[in-house]
Motif scaffolding. Sequence first.
Motif, PDB file in Angstrom:
ATOM      1  N   GLN A  49     -11.166  69.416 -79.245  1.00  0.00           N
ATOM      2  CA  GLN A  49     -10.300  69.909 -80.322  1.00  0.00           C
ATOM      3  C   GLN A  49      -9.317  70.922 -79.766  1.00  0.00           C
ATOM      4  OE1 GLN A  49     -11.744  72.802 -83.524  1.00  0.00           O
ATOM      5  NE2 GLN A  49     -11.611  70.898 -84.691  1.00  0.00           N
ATOM      6  N   GLY A  50      -8.102  70.935 -80.357  1.00  0.00           N
ATOM      7  CA  GLY A  50      -7.125  71.920 -79.914  1.00  0.00           C
ATOM      8  C   GLY A  50      -6.087  72.198 -80.981  1.00  0.00           C
ATOM      9  N   TYR A  51      -5.318  73.248 -80.717  1.00  0.00           N
ATOM     10  CA  TYR A  51      -4.223  73.597 -81.625  1.00  0.00           C
ATOM     11  C   TYR A  51      -2.868  73.461 -80.915  1.00  0.00           C
ATOM     12  CZ  TYR A  51      -1.367  76.185 -84.944  1.00  0.00           C
ATOM     13  OH  TYR A  51      -0.380  76.536 -85.850  1.00  0.00           O
ATOM     14  N   LYS A  52      -2.801  73.958 -79.685  1.00  0.00           N
ATOM     15  CA  LYS A  52      -1.574  73.813 -78.911  1.00  0.00           C
ATOM     16  C   LYS A  52      -1.896  73.927 -77.422  1.00  0.00           C
ATOM     17  CE  LYS A  52      -0.385  78.720 -79.296  1.00  0.00           C
ATOM     18  NZ  LYS A  52       0.664  79.696 -79.717  1.00  0.00           N
ATOM     19  N   THR A  53      -0.955  73.592 -76.605  1.00  0.00           N
ATOM     20  CA  THR A  53      -1.025  73.598 -75.137  1.00  0.00           C
ATOM     21  C   THR A  53      -2.140  72.704 -74.632  1.00  0.00           C
ATOM     22  OG1 THR A  53      -2.352  75.636 -75.023  1.00  0.00           O
ATOM     23  CG2 THR A  53       0.049  75.864 -75.031  1.00  0.00           C
TER      24      THR A  53
END
Lengths: 113, 117
Positions: A49-53
């Motif tokens: 899971q991630g939000y950015k980069t």
Amino acid sequence: LAKTTQPISMDSYEGQEVNITCSHNNIATNDYITWYQQFPSQGPRFIIQGYKTKVTNEVASLFIPADRKSSTLSLPRVSLSDTAVYYCLVEGYYGGATNKLIFGTGTLLAVQP
Amino acid sequence: GAVVSQHPSWVICKSGTSVKIECRSLDFQATTMFWYRQFPKQSLMLMATSNEGSKATYEQGVEKDKFLINHASLTLSTLTVTSAHPEDSSFYICSARDPRDSSYEQYFGPGTRLTVT
């Protein structure tokens, strides 16, 4: 309604790196991106899971560009057991509650010896 | 990691009857559970969000009177398909989040295959 699209299928060989991209043009500020793996007749299993980069864990990496309109799941050195359907999920939160859960169209990864 | 179970794993019923599917969080308490439907070779579609002690929130196009959801405890949510018809045949999957997790990971059950004849 936001659409989250993926390539229908991909082929690879054992030991290769595989990159699967998901397009989510209408992603909102509060949305996270999650990837799941699903084998036939089973529930999905969390990968990353991630939000950015960039995010990396013991099984995969997730690349998200600055505009966040797409994301790429990278599986290093795939094996036959990685043959499965891979889904990206865009999920949004507001006020501590989930207000959006949109699964991508899914990518069937076939790994050959 | 957290474990979510479903029962039954598969069920066959006759058209017009009702079927209940159970979703349990085995080692954590889940105030919220999610119910999905998946047709063959298609993606998961969220049907509803089940909230413990309150009414479920249904997605647009999902008939709340046909798909009854009850979340009576912090470890159990049930989905009842009422007056089932062959077009309701599908793979039903539930999920929940462990409140002890810092991530938004969903833990999915193994799914229930419903066949309506």
